[in-house]
Design a protein around this motif. Structure first.
Motif, PDB file in Angstrom:
ATOM      1  N   TYR A  47     -16.094 -11.871  -4.355  1.00 30.94           N
ATOM      2  CA  TYR A  47     -15.166 -12.291  -3.740  1.00 30.94           C
ATOM      3  C   TYR A  47     -13.794 -11.886  -4.652  1.00 30.94           C
ATOM      4  CZ  TYR A  47     -11.499 -15.085  -1.791  1.00 30.94           C
ATOM      5  OH  TYR A  47     -10.377 -15.879  -1.395  1.00 30.94           O
ATOM      6  N   LEU A 106       3.949   4.235  14.771  1.00 29.98           N
ATOM      7  CA  LEU A 106       4.527   3.386  13.723  1.00 29.98           C
ATOM      8  C   LEU A 106       5.694   3.593  13.206  1.00 29.98           C
ATOM      9  CD1 LEU A 106       1.205   2.955  11.412  1.00 29.98           C
ATOM     10  CD2 LEU A 106       2.371   1.105  12.945  1.00 29.98           C
ATOM     11  N   GLN A 107       6.138   5.008  13.110  1.00 33.44           N
ATOM     12  CA  GLN A 107       7.498   5.336  12.952  1.00 33.44           C
ATOM     13  C   GLN A 107       8.527   5.039  13.961  1.00 33.44           C
ATOM     14  OE1 GLN A 107       7.702   9.630  12.282  1.00 33.44           O
ATOM     15  NE2 GLN A 107       9.170   9.494  10.677  1.00 33.44           N
ATOM     16  N   GLN A 142       9.129   1.297  14.110  1.00 34.02           N
ATOM     17  CA  GLN A 142       9.998   0.947  12.936  1.00 34.02           C
ATOM     18  C   GLN A 142      11.537   1.142  13.674  1.00 34.02           C
ATOM     19  OE1 GLN A 142      10.323   3.570   9.253  1.00 34.02           O
ATOM     20  NE2 GLN A 142       9.594   1.825   8.300  1.00 34.02           N
ATOM     21  N   PHE A 167       7.044   6.751   7.406  1.00 31.50           N
ATOM     22  CA  PHE A 167       6.087   7.126   8.146  1.00 31.50           C
ATOM     23  C   PHE A 167       6.118   8.616   8.259  1.00 31.50           C
ATOM     24  CE2 PHE A 167       5.949   2.650   8.922  1.00 31.50           C
ATOM     25  CZ  PHE A 167       4.416   2.155   8.461  1.00 31.50           C
ATOM     26  N   PHE A 202       5.759  -2.144   7.221  1.00 32.23           N
ATOM     27  CA  PHE A 202       6.071  -1.653   8.335  1.00 32.23           C
ATOM     28  C   PHE A 202       7.398  -1.392   8.755  1.00 32.23           C
ATOM     29  CE2 PHE A 202       1.983  -3.847   9.424  1.00 32.23           C
ATOM     30  CZ  PHE A 202       1.148  -2.936   9.878  1.00 32.23           C
ATOM     31  N   LEU A 203       8.299  -2.223   8.152  1.00 33.71           N
ATOM     32  CA  LEU A 203      10.011  -2.053   8.635  1.00 33.71           C
ATOM     33  C   LEU A 203      10.480  -1.125   7.794  1.00 33.71           C
ATOM     34  CD1 LEU A 203      10.500  -5.786   9.214  1.00 33.71           C
ATOM     35  CD2 LEU A 203      10.540  -3.932  10.812  1.00 33.71           C
ATOM     36  N   ILE A 255       3.666  -6.663   3.342  1.00 37.04           N
ATOM     37  CA  ILE A 255       2.947  -6.121   4.431  1.00 37.04           C
ATOM     38  C   ILE A 255       4.193  -5.734   5.429  1.00 37.04           C
ATOM     39  CG2 ILE A 255       1.774  -6.548   6.709  1.00 37.04           C
ATOM     40  CD1 ILE A 255      -0.023  -8.115   4.775  1.00 37.04           C
ATOM     41  N   TYR A 284      -3.885 -11.492   7.501  1.00 34.15           N
ATOM     42  CA  TYR A 284      -3.108 -10.402   7.223  1.00 34.15           C
ATOM     43  C   TYR A 284      -3.118  -9.153   7.773  1.00 34.15           C
ATOM     44  CZ  TYR A 284      -2.216 -13.493   3.152  1.00 34.15           C
ATOM     45  OH  TYR A 284      -2.466 -14.674   2.277  1.00 34.15           O
ATOM     46  N   VAL A 326      -3.093   6.385   9.265  1.00 35.38           N
ATOM     47  CA  VAL A 326      -3.902   5.316   9.885  1.00 35.38           C
ATOM     48  C   VAL A 326      -5.154   5.552   9.947  1.00 35.38           C
ATOM     49  CG1 VAL A 326      -3.920   4.396  12.308  1.00 35.38           C
ATOM     50  CG2 VAL A 326      -1.787   4.898  11.519  1.00 35.38           C
ATOM     51  N   LYS A 361     -10.301 -15.118   4.625  1.00 32.41           N
ATOM     52  CA  LYS A 361      -8.891 -15.066   3.886  1.00 32.41           C
ATOM     53  C   LYS A 361      -7.973 -13.721   4.289  1.00 32.41           C
ATOM     54  CE  LYS A 361      -8.702 -18.653   1.327  1.00 32.41           C
ATOM     55  NZ  LYS A 361      -9.466 -19.180  -0.031  1.00 32.41           N
ATOM     56  N   THR A 362      -8.636 -12.630   4.609  1.00 32.57           N
ATOM     57  CA  THR A 362      -7.949 -11.641   4.704  1.00 32.57           C
ATOM     58  C   THR A 362      -7.329 -11.543   6.211  1.00 32.57           C
ATOM     59  OG1 THR A 362      -9.877 -10.319   4.984  1.00 32.57           O
ATOM     60  CG2 THR A 362      -8.638 -10.090   2.794  1.00 32.57           C
ATOM     61  N   ALA A 397      -0.775   8.403  15.662  1.00 29.20           N
ATOM     62  CA  ALA A 397      -0.601   7.073  15.276  1.00 29.20           C
ATOM     63  C   ALA A 397       0.462   6.612  14.334  1.00 29.20           C
ATOM     64  CB  ALA A 397      -1.918   6.564  14.927  1.00 29.20           C
ATOM     65  N   LYS A 398       0.771   7.519  13.407  1.00 30.69           N
ATOM     66  CA  LYS A 398       1.731   7.352  12.510  1.00 30.69           C
ATOM     67  C   LYS A 398       3.107   7.600  13.068  1.00 30.69           C
ATOM     68  CE  LYS A 398       2.191   8.417   7.546  1.00 30.69           C
ATOM     69  NZ  LYS A 398       1.824   9.203   6.384  1.00 30.69           N
ATOM     70  N   TYR A 440       2.217  -6.510  15.025  1.00 30.22           N
ATOM     71  CA  TYR A 440       3.293  -5.761  14.926  1.00 30.22           C
ATOM     72  C   TYR A 440       2.861  -4.293  15.829  1.00 30.22           C
ATOM     73  CZ  TYR A 440       6.377  -2.366  12.748  1.00 30.22           C
ATOM     74  OH  TYR A 440       7.408  -1.506  12.401  1.00 30.22           O
ATOM     75  N   PHE A 460     -14.119 -13.964   2.186  1.00 31.41           N
ATOM     76  CA  PHE A 460     -13.433 -12.647   2.195  1.00 31.41           C
ATOM     77  C   PHE A 460     -12.551 -12.447   3.394  1.00 31.41           C
ATOM     78  CE2 PHE A 460     -12.707  -8.192   2.276  1.00 31.41           C
ATOM     79  CZ  PHE A 460     -11.472  -8.130   1.054  1.00 31.41           C
ATOM     80  N   MET A 485      12.387  -1.523  15.936  1.00 29.81           N
ATOM     81  CA  MET A 485      12.582  -2.916  15.453  1.00 29.81           C
ATOM     82  C   MET A 485      13.829  -2.961  14.504  1.00 29.81           C
ATOM     83  SD  MET A 485       9.856  -4.739  16.084  1.00 29.81           S
ATOM     84  CE  MET A 485       8.213  -4.656  16.698  1.00 29.81           C
ATOM     85  N   LEU A 486      14.288  -2.064  14.011  1.00 30.65           N
ATOM     86  CA  LEU A 486      15.328  -2.184  13.229  1.00 30.65           C
ATOM     87  C   LEU A 486      16.754  -1.712  13.997  1.00 30.65           C
ATOM     88  CD1 LEU A 486      13.987  -0.407   9.950  1.00 30.65           C
ATOM     89  CD2 LEU A 486      14.610  -2.826  10.286  1.00 30.65           C
ATOM     90  N   ILE A 537      -1.539  -9.601  11.094  1.00 27.58           N
ATOM     91  CA  ILE A 537      -0.099  -9.590  11.287  1.00 27.58           C
ATOM     92  C   ILE A 537       0.112  -7.890  11.503  1.00 27.58           C
ATOM     93  CG2 ILE A 537       2.278  -9.057   9.639  1.00 27.58           C
ATOM     94  CD1 ILE A 537       1.098 -11.629   8.240  1.00 27.58           C
ATOM     95  N   GLY A 538      -0.452  -7.032  11.066  1.00 29.37           N
ATOM     96  CA  GLY A 538      -0.465  -5.898  11.209  1.00 29.37           C
ATOM     97  C   GLY A 538      -0.917  -5.297  12.593  1.00 29.37           C
TER      98      GLY A 538
END
Lengths: 472, 385
Positions: free
Chosen positions: A185, B165-166, B169, A462, A457-458, A453, B11, A6, B7-8, B161-162, B18, B4, B172-173, B14-15
């Motif tokens: 770009y 995220l673990q 996960q 990690f 994550f899923l 992505i 995405y 991270v 457009k990004t 932080a990692k 989550y 740029f 979520m599952l 989303i991160g």
């Protein structure tokens, strides 16, 4: 700082923002980049910074004084001694000490010995080779010395490729620090795409495979022959996805910052022979050894076929040893050297040439040849993965001695992902990069990004698994 | 650049989305309380609290060390999981100056480090230590030797932080994990579910107790299968290491020289396991040497609770949590028996009363596997009746 952390993403976000915000002056931009690279590297251990700085200063000064010096050989000797000396001390000192002790022990020596508690600085094998290539090129007159000290420090420490390559040559890479960078770009988008693909490959594919490989290699005697064969094949895929993921991320980040790094892999697992494999695997290292060692070595006796074989074996012994201070890497290198013999013989044998050509070009047989080559690579890779020769030997024996059939669910579960990934790479191997999505409809590209992505994550791993090549 | 970023951004969003959902869920399940905070509350609270995180992981040696450093108790228990059933009230009247640091020390190097800490004055010397010298202290090869409290202490996963995220996960599952705990006290869902480390450092085996109430037979925990398959801790070469044994004695000497009274503990096995294991030549070969080591310790005048099995104490295997872990009742009885027979050494043991223990042993709610003393067990007491 690891790419799959991270902290790195926060760091990258900041560096990207600051760098392009202050892009008016190249000098300031280079200073920012240098600070970022030193922060990145110092994140592991700030003491490593002094070592890298020292190595950089030595090669900068060697290069600086080389053209005007009457004693160019001495200067080159200094560069070689410092860089290889550092590498020898930090990477190989204990190995040589232990080997000497074992040897003396065989001759009846009963005394003890003490190894030093040396921490291997991350990436030392990579940046010492990079600085060394600069001094060698200046020495050979192929390159003019770099006067801009900041640019040179950046060349050695550029954070995207510092820890595990690609090992860049000064001729192609240094000029990039000397000309103003303009935000592009398409470049940035391509960079993001490579970054995403690298992260996906590392966290979803390589690390999940790695969990199985670790379990199998930890206790080879507890697995069936089939599981062990899957284990070694999976390791080959793990090693490739892990290392090429690092390169993808490095190249992606470099592109985002306005730099170009060389391609380090060309789907090597689909090679039809071991010599071909080495032209597609870790290209920056193999070309380094070719240009700075092999051409000189083989040139000692160009006409002799046996010398060609010997020099090839020597080359691969050194390449093997470059990977680590362990006899497993030496045997790994030796085997790879031996695999070159048919190709060397084909230089003078028409029959051998015809056979190799048939194997490579016959459309019916070329695909099984790829599979066969993959299995040879995988079996040899056991040496790469094993802790020592006895561990490797246990593994090989277990393949033959254990009951053959049977595959546990834990291993079985990874096969669809591994196969799916390999099929994807197979169909994209002719492209400039397997994740080159140009030509795909926009909706499909965007959907792929979102899926990847979410998959990271899923299903990404990690844990604390570092990139495999960090240990070298 | 603007194009740029435009457009990004989706995405990146989303991160971020989550991550925020995950943080909400983790916080809701009390998984994010830092070990420092847990230690502060557990060390000052009289309320029963159980530390255990099911989602993020326990960072156990760090947790134990943090509490140990904070409490710096007069009575300290160290060793592997086999020591975790020694409870504070067994050491009455020192129950408020007690800590069971079981699983803080994983190997000889850790024990050596503990001696360093005392010698350097970084931690106040305890008056008395119970040290479990299990077989890993004299085994030539054990994975436990890879741990290091000094150099490789785990980080607090609530602050990483990692790890978050673990954890996200996992949440979520696995929908089951997202269920809110029934109780609103304790730390983390594991604590709520009853597994966890008490304020005194001992470990509460709720699932095993629950199982016992339904089916009061002994469960081996697959140790005999592990022996047959040569799995941990019986990994070949399963050999006694005299050098390591010598070093162990050296470290024990350091504690004695510091004026700390020590009582060594050779952990028991269940009869069912031990009798079968002795038929295995790998085990019995090692065992002979291990028992010689025990004798050597005894000859050197170390106070020692020697190896036993439930039947040798007039008990049965139901007093074991599994083949290698004695239950809290058995652990307490082992200490009491030692005191009854050898109260003269260490002199510290003179001070122990066993009033609470004796009274609990008389209670009909006390089961072989547990005293059922924790208030969270009340529902089982009623079930038992």
């Amino acid at each position: 700082m690891k790419f799959n952390s991270v902290e790195f993403f926060i760091f990258l976000f900041l560096v990207f923002g600051i760098l392009w915000r202050f892009n008016k002056s190249l000098k300031i931009n280079n200073i920012i980049l240098l600070v970022a690279s030193y922060i990145f590297y110092g994140w592991w251990d700030y003491r490593f910074l002094f070592l890298m700085f020292f190595s950089s200063v030595v090669d900068y000064l060697v290069g600086y004084y080389m053209p005007s010096s009457k004693n160019r050989k001495l200067l080159m000797g200094i560069s070689l001694s410092v860089n290889l000396g550092l590498l020898m001390f930090f990477k190989y000192f204990n190995f040589f000490l232990e080997s000497a002790h074992d040897l003396l022990h065989n001759f009846g020596y009963q005394g003890g010995f003490t190894t030093l508690n040396i921490i291997l600085p991350v990436g030392i094998s990579f940046y010492t080779f990079q600085t060394l290539s600069y001094s060698l090129d200046v020495y050979k007159g192929k390159l003019k010395p770099q006067k801009d000290f900041i640019a040179f420090l950046n060349y050695v420490s550029f954070f995207p490729q510092l820890v595990a390559g690609p090992i860049e040559r000064a001729k192609a890479f240094l000029p990039q620090f000397l000309s103003p960078r303009v935000f592009s770009y398409p470049q940035a988008v391509l960079g993001m795409r490579l970054l995403l693909y690298g992260i996906f490959k590392k966290m979803v594919v390589a690390d999940n495979i790695g969990l199985r490989v670790d379990a199998i290699f930890a206790q080879p005697n507890q697995h069936t022959g089939l599981e062990l064969i899957f284990g070694l094949s999976l390791f080959a895929i793990q090693l490739y996805t892990d290392f090429s993921a690092y390169t993808d991320i490095a190249r992606g980040v470099a592109k985002m910052l306005g730099f170009e790094l060389m391609r380090n892999f060309r789907t090597p697992l689909f090679s039809k022979s071991i010599p071909e494999f080495w032209t597609r695997w870790h290209i920056s290292l193999t070309t380094w050894f070719r240009d700075y060692l092999f051409i000189w070595l083989a040139g000692i006796n160009k006409k002799s076929l046996s010398w060609r074989i010997i020099s090839t074996i020597l080359l691969f012994l050194i390449i093997g040893f470059w990977h680590g201070a362990n006899y497993t890497f030496i045997v790994f290198g030796l085997l790879n050297g031996l695999y070159f013999i048919p190709r060397i013989l084909s230089r003078k044998s028409q029959k051998m040439r015809s056979l190799l050509s048939f194997l490579n070009n016959n459309s019916l047989i070329s695909k099984p040849v790829v599979l066969g080559n993959f299995l040879i690579l995988s079996f040899t890779g056991v040496l790469f993965r094993s802790n020592d020769l006895s561990h490797a030997s246990t593994y090989y024996q277990a393949v033959l001695n254990q009951d053959f059939f049977g595959l546990n669910d834990f291993i079985l579960a990874i096969l669809p992902l591994s196969l799916g990934f390999m099929i994807f790479e197979w169909y994209n191997q002719k492209k400039s990069h397997p994740f080159d999505l140009d030509g795909y409809p926009t909706w499909l590209r965007r959907s792929l990004y979102v899926i990847m992505i979410l998959a990271v994550f899923l299903f990404g791993y990690f844990g604390t698994e570092p990139f495999y090549y960090f240990q070298f | 650049m603007k194009q740029f970023l435009k457009k990004t951004w989706p995405y990146v969003f989303i991160g971020i989305a989550y991550f925020l959902i995950g943080e909400y869920l983790l916080h809701r399940l009390n998984e994010t309380t830092s070990i420092k905070e847990v230690a502060r509350i557990q060390s000052s609270s009289k309320k029963e609290l159980y530390y255990g995180r099911q989602v993020l992981g326990n960072s156990l040696p760090l947790y134990k060390y943090t509490l140990f450093e904070r409490l710096q108790p007069e009575v300290l228990v160290v060793g592997q999981s086999v020591t975790l059933q020694f409870r504070d009230f067994v050491f009455e009247p020192f129950q408020d100056n007690f800590y069971n640091a079981g699983l803080m020390i994983r190997n000889l190097a850790d024990l050596n480090y503990l001696a360093d800490l005392f010698e350097q004055g970084e931690i106040k010397n305890p008056r008395f230590m119970l040290i479990a010298v299990d077989l890993s202290f004299v085994l030539k090869k054990t994975f436990l030797d890879e741990y290091s409290l000094e150099f490789d202490r785990p980080e607090d996963r609530a602050l990483n932080a990692k790890s978050h995220l673990q954890g996200t996960q996992k949440l979520m599952l696995d929908a089951k994990l997202r269920e809110l705990p029934l109780q609103n006290w304790g730390f983390g869902k594991a604590g709520m579910m009853g597994r966890g480390y008490r304020n005194d450092g001992s470990y509460r085996h709720l699932p095993e107790i629950e199982r016992y109430l339904i089916d009061s037979t002994y469960h081996d925990g697959n140790l005999i299968d592990r022996l047959k398959n040569r799995q941990a801790p019986f990994i070949v070469p399963f050999e006694y290491d005299p050098e390591k044994a010598k070093r162990t004695m050296g470290v024990l000497d350091r504690f004695t020289k510091l004026g700390i009274e020590i009582l060594l503990y050779i952990p028991p096995y269940s009869d069912a396991f031990f009798n079968q294991a002795m038929e295995d030549t790998l085990f019995s070969g090692f065992w002979k040497e291990y028992m010689s080591f025990q004798q050597e310790l005894s000859d050197k005048q170390y106070a020692i609770i020697e190896f036993t099995t439930p039947s040798r104490m007039g008990l049965d295997d139901r007093f074991m949590v599994d083949a290698e872990h004695p239950g809290e009742v058995m652990s307490a009885l082992q200490l009491k028996k030692y005191c009854d027979e050898n109260r003269q050494t260490p002199s510290f043991l003179h001070h122990l009363k066993f009033t609470t223990l004796d009274s609990l042993l008389q209670q009909e709610n006390t089961l072989p596997i547990s005293f059922l003393k924790d208030s969270i067990n009340l529902r089982f007491k009623s079930k038992e009746k």
